[in-house]
Design an enzyme around this catalytic site. Sequence first.
Site, PDB file in Angstrom:
ATOM      1  N   ASP A  11       0.816  -1.210   0.000  1.00  0.00           N
ATOM      2  CA  ASP A  11       0.000   0.000   0.000  1.00  0.00           C
ATOM      3  C   ASP A  11       0.853   1.265   0.000  1.00  0.00           C
ATOM      4  O   ASP A  11       0.417   2.309   0.487  1.00  0.00           O
ATOM      5  CB  ASP A  11      -0.932  -0.001   1.218  1.00  0.00           C
ATOM      6  CG  ASP A  11      -0.173  -0.108   2.535  1.00  0.00           C
ATOM      7  OD1 ASP A  11       0.767  -0.920   2.606  1.00  0.00           O
ATOM      8  OD2 ASP A  11      -0.514   0.613   3.489  1.00  0.00           O
ATOM      9  N   LYS A  16      -6.514  -0.231   6.647  1.00  0.00           N
ATOM     10  CA  LYS A  16      -5.305  -0.003   7.460  1.00  0.00           C
ATOM     11  C   LYS A  16      -5.131   1.488   7.742  1.00  0.00           C
ATOM     12  O   LYS A  16      -5.367   2.320   6.865  1.00  0.00           O
ATOM     13  CB  LYS A  16      -4.078  -0.512   6.713  1.00  0.00           C
ATOM     14  CG  LYS A  16      -2.773  -0.124   7.398  1.00  0.00           C
ATOM     15  CD  LYS A  16      -1.579  -0.201   6.470  1.00  0.00           C
ATOM     16  CE  LYS A  16      -0.701   1.028   6.668  1.00  0.00           C
ATOM     17  NZ  LYS A  16       0.583   0.933   5.990  1.00  0.00           N
ATOM     18  N   GLU A  57      -2.801   0.157  13.704  1.00  0.00           N
ATOM     19  CA  GLU A  57      -1.339   0.194  13.607  1.00  0.00           C
ATOM     20  C   GLU A  57      -0.737   1.450  14.238  1.00  0.00           C
ATOM     21  O   GLU A  57      -0.520   2.457  13.562  1.00  0.00           O
ATOM     22  CB  GLU A  57      -0.912   0.107  12.126  1.00  0.00           C
ATOM     23  CG  GLU A  57       0.602   0.127  11.948  1.00  0.00           C
ATOM     24  CD  GLU A  57       1.068   0.058  10.486  1.00  0.00           C
ATOM     25  OE1 GLU A  57       0.202   0.065   9.587  1.00  0.00           O
ATOM     26  OE2 GLU A  57       2.277   0.006  10.261  1.00  0.00           O
ATOM     27  N   GLU A 106       2.477   2.468  14.979  1.00  0.00           N
ATOM     28  CA  GLU A 106       3.870   2.009  14.800  1.00  0.00           C
ATOM     29  C   GLU A 106       4.783   2.758  15.764  1.00  0.00           C
ATOM     30  O   GLU A 106       4.857   3.986  15.739  1.00  0.00           O
ATOM     31  CB  GLU A 106       4.330   2.232  13.355  1.00  0.00           C
ATOM     32  CG  GLU A 106       5.808   1.886  13.181  1.00  0.00           C
ATOM     33  CD  GLU A 106       6.295   1.823  11.725  1.00  0.00           C
ATOM     34  OE1 GLU A 106       5.449   1.886  10.802  1.00  0.00           O
ATOM     35  OE2 GLU A 106       7.505   1.715  11.524  1.00  0.00           O
ATOM     36  N   LYS A 134      -1.601  -4.348  14.085  1.00  0.00           N
ATOM     37  CA  LYS A 134      -0.321  -4.335  13.366  1.00  0.00           C
ATOM     38  C   LYS A 134       0.697  -3.617  14.240  1.00  0.00           C
ATOM     39  O   LYS A 134       0.970  -2.427  14.064  1.00  0.00           O
ATOM     40  CB  LYS A 134      -0.515  -3.639  12.014  1.00  0.00           C
ATOM     41  CG  LYS A 134       0.720  -3.627  11.164  1.00  0.00           C
ATOM     42  CD  LYS A 134       0.402  -3.486   9.695  1.00  0.00           C
ATOM     43  CE  LYS A 134       1.652  -3.214   8.903  1.00  0.00           C
ATOM     44  NZ  LYS A 134       1.508  -3.467   7.484  1.00  0.00           N
ATOM     45  N   SER A 164       2.564  -8.703   8.511  1.00  0.00           N
ATOM     46  CA  SER A 164       1.968  -7.806   7.522  1.00  0.00           C
ATOM     47  C   SER A 164       3.118  -6.929   7.042  1.00  0.00           C
ATOM     48  O   SER A 164       3.200  -5.753   7.367  1.00  0.00           O
ATOM     49  CB  SER A 164       0.861  -6.957   8.158  1.00  0.00           C
ATOM     50  OG  SER A 164       0.399  -5.993   7.234  1.00  0.00           O
ATOM     51  N   TYR A 211       5.204   6.361   4.874  1.00  0.00           N
ATOM     52  CA  TYR A 211       4.641   5.311   4.072  1.00  0.00           C
ATOM     53  C   TYR A 211       3.755   5.836   2.971  1.00  0.00           C
ATOM     54  O   TYR A 211       3.045   6.758   3.142  1.00  0.00           O
ATOM     55  CB  TYR A 211       3.858   4.310   4.945  1.00  0.00           C
ATOM     56  CG  TYR A 211       3.939   2.952   4.327  1.00  0.00           C
ATOM     57  CD1 TYR A 211       5.118   2.234   4.417  1.00  0.00           C
ATOM     58  CD2 TYR A 211       2.900   2.435   3.583  1.00  0.00           C
ATOM     59  CE1 TYR A 211       5.243   1.013   3.790  1.00  0.00           C
ATOM     60  CE2 TYR A 211       3.021   1.216   2.962  1.00  0.00           C
ATOM     61  CZ  TYR A 211       4.188   0.516   3.071  1.00  0.00           C
ATOM     62  OH  TYR A 211       4.317  -0.690   2.437  1.00  0.00           O
TER      63      TYR A 211
END
Length: 388
Positions: free
Chosen positions: A63, A175, A215, A217, A257, A326, A388
Site C-alpha cells: 500500500d 489499514k 497500527e 507504529e 499491526k 503484515s 509510508y
Amino acid sequence: MASATLLKSSFLPKKSEWGAARQLTAPRPVTVSVVVRASAYADELVKTAKTIASPGRGILAMDESNATCGKRLASIGLENTEANRQAYRTLLVTAPGLGNYISGAILFEETLYQSAVDGRRIVDILTEQGIVPGIKVDKGLVPLAGSNDESWCQGLDGLAAREAAYYQQGARFAKWRTVVSIPNGPSELAVKEAAWGLARYAAISQDNGLVPIVEPEILLDGEHGIERTFEVAQKVWAETFYAMAENNVMFEGILLKPSMVTPGAEAKDRATPEQVAEYTLKLLHRRIPPSVPGIMFLSGGQSEVEATQNLNAMNQGPNPWHVSFSYARALQNTCLKTWGGVPENVKAAQDALLLRAKANSLAQLGKYTSDGEAAEAKEGMFVKNYSY
Ligand code: 13P
C-alpha cells in the site's frame, strides 16, 4: 509542629464527622448508556478477520503511497509513472500460488481501482488467488502542534463515505498507520492523539464493513534499549484499547499491526530473536485481549531474515491469537531488486517474493530455519523518519 496542628484543626473534619463528610462527598450514581447499535456487518467482520488470520498465512503490505512507491522505483532506476507502478503491482499479485502464504493484501487507493497489465482488475486477481483485498485509508502524518516535534495522522474527515465506496469496490479490510517516536518523548499528547485517531477510524471502518488493522507504529528510530521500547509499547497499547473500548469497537472484528519490541535501531546492544519474542509476547499478554483474532506485525526496517526469525521465535509455543506478519519491506525488498524493471526478470522476481512469503508462512507455524538464506536478505532496511 504548630502549623501542622493548625492545618489539622482548621481544614480536616473531626473524626466524629467522618461519616457525614463521606456522605456529602459520595459520588452520585452515573447513568451510562451501554446500548450501542452493533455494526450491521458484525458477523462478516469476524469472518473476514478469521480468514486473514488463518494458519500459515499473513498479509502482503503493498500500500505504498504513490510518493513512497516512487522512491522504491527510483531505487531501481525507474520513473514514478502509473505504468511502472502498474507493472510492479501486477508482478506482485500474479505470483503463482501466492495465496498459499498470503491471506490479505493492503492496497493503495490507486491499486484498488487499477487493472493489471493484462486488463483484469487487480481486486479480481487477488480474490482468485484467495487473498482478501484491503485498503490503506489514512491520509498520512502531519506535525502535531503543541508536541515535541511529533506527528498525528489525518484522514477521519469523509472516511465513512470513502470506506463505503471501497467496500463496493471489493475491499474487506482497512489499514491506518500512525506513529509514535521514542526519541521525541513520546509525549502524553502524541500517544493520546494516536490512540483516539485509531479508535475513531476502527469504529468507522467496522460501521462500513471493513476490518480495521490498528497500527500504532513505534518507530525504530533511537538509541534506547529494549526495556524502553517495552515500556512505551505498554502505554501505547493501553491507551489504544481504552480508546477503542470507549468507541465501542468490537475487538473480535479487528486486527493489530504492532511493531515488535526491539531495541532502537541505533542502540549499542542488539537483541536475539528469542529476546524479541520474549518481550513482544509479554507485551501482548499484558495488553491484548484474547478475543483479538490476529496480530500481524510490521517489519519496520528489520532485514528480511530478521523479521522472519523474530516471527518464528514468537510461534514456538501456543498463543491465544494468530501471530503473523503484515510486511512491506521484508517481503518486497529482494523481489523489487531482482525485477529491476526488466520484463525478463518478472519470473525470478516473483520467485523471490514467493520465497519470502513461504519463509514467513513457515515462521507463522514456528517451523522456519534461516539455513541457506542469501546475505542480501540479512541486510537491515532501517530509514530514519520513514514515511509510508
Ligand atoms: P514495513 O513492513 O515495511 O514496515 O511496512 C509496514 C506498513 O505499515 C505497511 O503497511
